[in-house]
Design an enzyme around this catalytic site. Structure first.
Site, short mmCIF file in Angstrom:
data_model
loop_
_atom_site.label_atom_id
_atom_site.label_comp_id
_atom_site.label_asym_id
_atom_site.label_seq_id
_atom_site.Cartn_x
_atom_site.Cartn_y
_atom_site.Cartn_z
N ARG A 165 0.81 -1.24 -0.06
CA ARG A 165 0.03 -0.01 0.15
C ARG A 165 0.92 1.19 0.08
O ARG A 165 0.66 2.23 0.71
CB ARG A 165 -0.93 0.02 1.12
CG ARG A 165 -1.97 -1.08 0.95
CD ARG A 165 -3.11 -0.95 0.00
NE ARG A 165 -4.16 -1.60 0.31
CZ ARG A 165 -4.35 -2.90 0.06
NH1 ARG A 165 -3.02 -3.62 -0.68
NH2 ARG A 165 -5.26 -3.71 0.02
N SER A 237 -10.52 -0.45 3.19
CA SER A 237 -9.69 -0.46 4.60
C SER A 237 -9.18 0.96 5.04
O SER A 237 -8.79 1.59 4.25
CB SER A 237 -8.44 -1.38 4.23
OG SER A 237 -8.97 -2.51 3.96
N GLU A 333 -4.77 4.33 6.10
CA GLU A 333 -4.51 4.02 4.66
C GLU A 333 -4.77 5.04 3.71
O GLU A 333 -4.09 5.64 2.96
CB GLU A 333 -5.10 2.65 4.41
CG GLU A 333 -4.44 1.80 3.42
CD GLU A 333 -5.48 1.78 2.35
OE1 GLU A 333 -5.64 2.53 1.48
OE2 GLU A 333 -6.00 0.52 2.12
N1 EPU Z 1 -11.26 -10.51 10.47
C1 EPU Z 1 -11.88 -10.39 11.82
N2 EPU Z 1 -12.85 -9.39 11.92
C2 EPU Z 1 -13.35 -8.74 11.05
C3 EPU Z 1 -12.91 -8.76 9.52
C4 EPU Z 1 -11.79 -9.67 9.52
O1 EPU Z 1 -11.29 -10.97 12.78
O2 EPU Z 1 -14.23 -7.98 11.42
C5 EPU Z 1 -10.21 -11.25 10.38
C6 EPU Z 1 -10.67 -12.43 9.20
O3 EPU Z 1 -11.11 -13.64 9.85
C7 EPU Z 1 -9.40 -12.72 8.38
C8 EPU Z 1 -8.32 -11.51 8.61
O4 EPU Z 1 -9.31 -10.77 9.62
O5 EPU Z 1 -8.83 -13.94 8.97
C9 EPU Z 1 -8.15 -10.46 7.47
O6 EPU Z 1 -9.44 -10.15 6.75
P1 EPU Z 1 -9.57 -10.11 5.42
O7 EPU Z 1 -9.13 -11.52 4.70
O8 EPU Z 1 -11.04 -9.68 4.96
O9 EPU Z 1 -8.44 -9.19 4.74
P2 EPU Z 1 -7.93 -7.80 5.40
O10 EPU Z 1 -6.80 -8.10 5.84
O11 EPU Z 1 -9.08 -7.23 6.05
C10 EPU Z 1 -6.76 -7.01 3.16
C11 EPU Z 1 -6.72 -5.54 2.38
C12 EPU Z 1 -8.08 -5.63 1.33
C13 EPU Z 1 -8.20 -6.73 0.50
C14 EPU Z 1 -8.32 -7.86 1.23
C15 EPU Z 1 -8.33 -9.29 0.56
C16 EPU Z 1 -5.31 -4.20 3.45
C17 EPU Z 1 -5.10 -3.07 4.43
N3 EPU Z 1 -6.62 -4.62 3.32
O12 EPU Z 1 -8.07 -6.78 4.13
O13 EPU Z 1 -7.78 -4.21 0.99
O14 EPU Z 1 -9.52 -6.49 -0.22
O15 EPU Z 1 -7.14 -7.92 2.31
O16 EPU Z 1 -7.06 -9.27 -0.25
O17 EPU Z 1 -4.48 -4.57 3.10
C18 EPU Z 1 -8.09 -1.98 0.65
O18 EPU Z 1 -7.10 -1.75 0.89
O19 EPU Z 1 -9.17 -1.10 0.85
C19 EPU Z 1 -8.82 -3.32 0.89
C20 EPU Z 1 -10.25 -3.60 0.98
#
Ligand code: EPU
Length: 338
Positions: A165, A237, A333
């Site tokens: 990012r 995010s 972000e």
């Molecule tokens: N989780 C929780 N609680 C929640 C949501 C998620 O405990 O409310 C846990 C989930 O169980 C999972 C982990 O957190 O194990 C990660 O969640 P997720 O796979 O949804 O991905 P993320 O890390 O939240 C990142 C990117 C997203 C991208 C997704 C998929 C960043 C800051 N965000 O999100 O990017 O779509 O991975 O690759 O790196 C963005 O940048 O705007 C964005 C949406």
């Protein structure tokens, strides 16, 4: 001369739906209009703000200056060989429409990045990423206009200094260049990336998923977890997933055995910020009029269409409480203006 609109409400041009007023707003469709808009702000001695899709920006308050929206359109196949095409795309093109166009043309690589809001010119600034792919993997070079000199400069992939990012346009060169086109190197034969567990899961049982099937699966996952900004204002995010040392991770893991982390290298790991925020008790909570999204704690929403300062106040509470509980700092972000 492009049209300068005074006292312009930006609410429809930012996905957080902040009703901020700009002294002037101008939409530009090519480099010469862009130069004229920049010259106007210089002559009037007003700051300027470049806007793409408005999907990664928090407007804290009204903008006392000139808001310039890039609307340049165009896609050009500039080279190809047996395996790849090089597609040069104007900065004002919509990101998801570009992804759909490449799939229809049989140019592959962008499918995991389906449905990300925003414009093509903004994509490299924060190196958009999702489901195992980052846009840096597909960019061969880009052009940018240097604001001070008005010259157009080429940047190779390497000179953009892409990171998670992150790019040089957020640091050393912040606010010094306007990205005007991006050249993508895309494959003529599918090279599916199914490294992301949720994507693998969604496509389980599909033998050799096509890029279109991958795109459809990504759209389905995103639609389920992430709020549609047209319905619930948000900027995706709100925080980056923090990178910590493996030492700190083992200390945290001994206290929180189910903490979610991803290995980065031998010395560091990335934590799921969503998990930290969720575990700190914030999922679904409202404060200062803004809300932590109930399906995805990493997303802050602005249901009451307040100024960005309200969302930032909630962000600060979340950061403080995650730090107090886990000793981990969350970095925001989206970019904050003015
Ligand atoms: N989780 C929780 N609680 C929640 C949501 C998620 O405990 O409310 C846990 C989930 O169980 C999972 C982990 O957190 O194990 C990660 O969640 P997720 O796979 O949804 O991905 P993320 O890390 O939240 C990142 C990117 C997203 C991208 C997704 C998929 C960043 C800051 N965000 O999100 O990017 O779509 O991975 O690759 O790196 C963005 O940048 O705007 C964005 C949406």
């Amino acid at each position: 001369m492009p049209l300068f609109l005074p006292h312009f409400n930006l609410q429809k041009l930012n996905t957080l739906a902040v009703p901020a007023i700009a002294d002037y707003f101008v939409a530009v469709h090519n480099d010469s209009e862009l130069r004229e808009a920049l010259a106007f702000s210089r002559t009037e001695n007003l700051p300027h703000l470049l806007l793409g899709g408005g999907s990664n920006i928090v407007l804290q308050s009204d903008f006392p200056g000139v808001v310039i929206q890039l609307k340049s359109q165009g896609k050009e196949l500039i080279a190809e060989d047996e395996n790849f095409v090089w597609l040069k795309v104007s900065a004002g093109e919509n990101w998801h429409q570009l992804v759909e166009y490449t799939l229809a043309e049989g140019f592959y690589g962008l499918e995991n990045l389906s449905l990300i809001p925003g414009s093509v010119g903004a994509a490299p600034i924060q190196n958009i990423g999702a489901y195992g792919v980052e846009v840096k993997d597909l960019i061969s070079e880009l052009t940018a206009l240097e604001i001070r000199s008005g010259l157009t400069v080429n940047f190779t992939n390497e000179s953009c200094r892409f990171g998670y990012r992150d790019s040089i346009f957020k640091h050393t060169l912040k606010d010094q260049y306007v990205i005007t086109s991006v050249t993508f190197c895309l494959a003529k034969t599918p090279r599916p990336n199914l490294s992301y567990p949720a994507l693998q899961h969604a496509l389980a049982g599909v033998e050799k998923p096509t890029p279109q099937a991958i795109s459809d699966a990504v759209i389905a996952i995103r639609s389920e977890k992430l709020p549609d900004p047209a319905l619930i204002p948000n900027v995706g995010s709100f925080f980056k997933n923090p990178i910590i040392s493996t030492g700190q991770l083992s200390v945290l893991r001994s206290k929180y055995p189910d903490i979610v982390s991803y290995a980065v290298n031998e010395d560091s790991a990335k934590l799921a910020a969503a998990w930290l925020i969720d575990r700190a008790g914030w999922r679904g909570k409202t404060a200062d009029g803004a809300q932590v999204h109930v399906q995805q704690a990493l997303v802050l929403t602005n249901p009451q269409h307040l100024y960005g300062s309200a969302v930032l106040a909630l962000a600060k509470r979340v950061q403080d409480s995650v730090y107090a509980e886990f000793g981990v700092s969350l970095e925001m972000e989206p970019r904050v203006y003015p």
